[in-house]
Design a protein around this motif. Structure first.
Motif, PDB file in Angstrom:
ATOM      1  N   TYR A  65       0.733  -1.526  -0.163  1.00  0.00           N
ATOM      2  CA  TYR A  65       0.379  -0.132   0.089  1.00  0.00           C
ATOM      3  C   TYR A  65       0.921   1.476  -0.235  1.00  0.00           C
ATOM      4  N   GLU A  66       1.656   1.254   0.570  1.00  0.00           N
ATOM      5  CA  GLU A  66       2.667   2.272   1.035  1.00  0.00           C
ATOM      6  C   GLU A  66       3.421   2.771  -0.072  1.00  0.00           C
ATOM      7  N   GLN A  67       3.747   1.384  -0.499  1.00  0.00           N
ATOM      8  CA  GLN A  67       4.744   1.721  -2.256  1.00  0.00           C
ATOM      9  C   GLN A  67       4.401   2.327  -2.944  1.00  0.00           C
ATOM     10  N   ALA A  68       2.632   1.846  -3.221  1.00  0.00           N
ATOM     11  CA  ALA A  68       2.158   2.787  -3.877  1.00  0.00           C
ATOM     12  C   ALA A  68       1.727   3.675  -3.964  1.00  0.00           C
ATOM     13  N   ILE A  69       2.417   4.536  -2.622  1.00  0.00           N
ATOM     14  CA  ILE A  69       1.419   5.479  -2.422  1.00  0.00           C
ATOM     15  C   ILE A  69       3.218   6.566  -3.025  1.00  0.00           C
ATOM     16  N   LEU A  70       4.098   5.786  -2.341  1.00  0.00           N
ATOM     17  CA  LEU A  70       5.622   6.490  -3.005  1.00  0.00           C
ATOM     18  C   LEU A  70       5.954   6.662  -4.111  1.00  0.00           C
ATOM     19  N   THR A  71       5.545   5.147  -5.215  1.00  0.00           N
ATOM     20  CA  THR A  71       5.634   6.091  -6.183  1.00  0.00           C
ATOM     21  C   THR A  71       4.587   6.477  -6.623  1.00  0.00           C
ATOM     22  N   LYS A  72       3.841   7.408  -6.628  1.00  0.00           N
ATOM     23  CA  LYS A  72       2.796   8.426  -6.815  1.00  0.00           C
ATOM     24  C   LYS A  72       3.158   9.661  -7.105  1.00  0.00           C
ATOM     25  N   LEU A  73       4.520   9.665  -5.194  1.00  0.00           N
ATOM     26  CA  LEU A  73       4.910  10.946  -4.918  1.00  0.00           C
ATOM     27  C   LEU A  73       6.148  11.446  -5.565  1.00  0.00           C
ATOM     28  N   GLN A  74       6.724  10.037  -5.567  1.00  0.00           N
ATOM     29  CA  GLN A  74       7.420  10.395  -6.637  1.00  0.00           C
ATOM     30  C   GLN A  74       6.982  10.877  -7.802  1.00  0.00           C
ATOM     31  N   GLU A  75       6.488  10.302  -8.970  1.00  0.00           N
ATOM     32  CA  GLU A  75       6.166  10.936  -9.652  1.00  0.00           C
ATOM     33  C   GLU A  75       5.655  12.578  -9.660  1.00  0.00           C
ATOM     34  N   LYS A  76       5.119  12.720  -8.904  1.00  0.00           N
ATOM     35  CA  LYS A  76       4.933  14.445  -8.398  1.00  0.00           C
ATOM     36  C   LYS A  76       6.364  14.989  -7.946  1.00  0.00           C
ATOM     37  N   HIS A  77       7.014  14.135  -7.600  1.00  0.00           N
ATOM     38  CA  HIS A  77       8.710  15.248  -7.160  1.00  0.00           C
ATOM     39  C   HIS A  77       8.393  15.696  -6.076  1.00  0.00           C
ATOM     40  N   ILE A  78       7.014  15.212  -5.055  1.00  0.00           N
ATOM     41  CA  ILE A  78       6.766  15.413  -3.713  1.00  0.00           C
ATOM     42  C   ILE A  78       7.676  15.773  -2.840  1.00  0.00           C
ATOM     43  N   GLU A  79       8.099  16.673  -2.222  1.00  0.00           N
ATOM     44  CA  GLU A  79       8.927  16.788  -0.790  1.00  0.00           C
ATOM     45  C   GLU A  79       8.494  17.038   0.936  1.00  0.00           C
ATOM     46  N   TRP A  80       7.972  17.350   0.683  1.00  0.00           N
ATOM     47  CA  TRP A  80       7.461  17.415   1.860  1.00  0.00           C
ATOM     48  C   TRP A  80       5.452  16.627   1.887  1.00  0.00           C
ATOM     49  N   ILE A  81       5.201  15.875   3.378  1.00  0.00           N
ATOM     50  CA  ILE A  81       3.695  15.426   3.443  1.00  0.00           C
ATOM     51  C   ILE A  81       3.431  15.897   4.694  1.00  0.00           C
ATOM     52  N   PHE A  82       2.024  16.648   4.826  1.00  0.00           N
ATOM     53  CA  PHE A  82       1.378  16.872   5.664  1.00  0.00           C
ATOM     54  C   PHE A  82      -0.197  16.176   5.865  1.00  0.00           C
ATOM     55  N   LEU A  83       0.488  15.960   6.877  1.00  0.00           N
ATOM     56  CA  LEU A  83      -0.438  14.738   7.219  1.00  0.00           C
ATOM     57  C   LEU A  83      -2.242  15.704   7.538  1.00  0.00           C
ATOM     58  N   ALA A  84      -3.449  15.282   7.582  1.00  0.00           N
ATOM     59  CA  ALA A  84      -4.539  16.938   8.254  1.00  0.00           C
ATOM     60  C   ALA A  84      -5.353  15.400   8.377  1.00  0.00           C
TER      61      ALA A  84
END
Length: 190
Positions: A65-84
């Motif tokens: 599950y987290e690997q799928a999210i990580l792949t998407k984050l890397q595609e978008k070049h995400i540098e920070w995550i904010f949990l809300a």
């Protein structure tokens, strides 16, 4: 400009406060949601951000599950995550990829009343003060290093609803302010 993602599971009021905050030194590129029916998804359609609904029930385990999210984050070049209002513990896959770059907000003065229903916990305990905490995310539940806190008095006549409203008013101001502060400090140091 720093690229960031918001993770949310529910109504999205804190996510909305972040997106609407002026002068944040980042752009919100992605909303990650683990609940396909969450109200935050329809709110996010008004933002200039991609929505990624990732239902953990469709994966064999948390790592997948987290690997799928990580792949998407890397595609978008995400540098920070904010949990809300993201109601899942972050596991090693994301923690290792984003060390000290994941923030969370919690409706209590941690370490008091960690976990679910912090407002209900505070009311049941009969405390006179609760509040808001913003912290870095680690492997525990609401145990990461605290960045900012603000107290909110618990009034004798408070119900879950009234205390929640007053805490949310603080959250919606404090979270964007803290995000801005942390990102500017990191940028200054790097």
């Amino acid at each position: 400009m720093i690229s960031a993602a918001i993770f949310a599971s529910g109504s999205g009021s804190n996510a909305e406060a972040i997106v609407q905050a002026s002068e944040l030194p980042c752009t919100i590129q992605l909303l990650v949601c683990d609940k396909p029916e969450a109200p935050v998804i329809s709110k996010a359609k008004e933002w200039d951000a991609e929505v990624f609904v990732c239902d953990p029930k469709t994966f064999e385990d948390k790592q997948a599950y987290e690997q799928a999210i990580l792949t998407k984050l890397q595609e978008k070049h995400i540098e920070w995550i904010f949990l809300a209002g993201y109601m899942r513990l972050i596991g090693p896959t994301l923690l290792e990829a984003y060390p000290e770059r994941i923030l969370n907000i919690h409706p209590s003065l941690l370490p008091a009343f960690a976990g679910k229903d912090a407002i209900g916990q505070a009311l049941s305990a009969g405390v006179k003060v609760s509040g808001v905490t913003i912290h870095f995310v680690d492997a525990g539940m609401d145990t990461g290093n605290i960045i900012a806190q603000e107290a909110v008095p618990v009034l004798e006549e408070d119900t879950h609803h009234t205390l929640h409203q007053r805490i949310q008013a603080i959250e919606h101001r404090l979270y964007p302010e803290t995000i801005s502060y942390i990102l500017k400090e990191r940028d200054r140091k790097e």
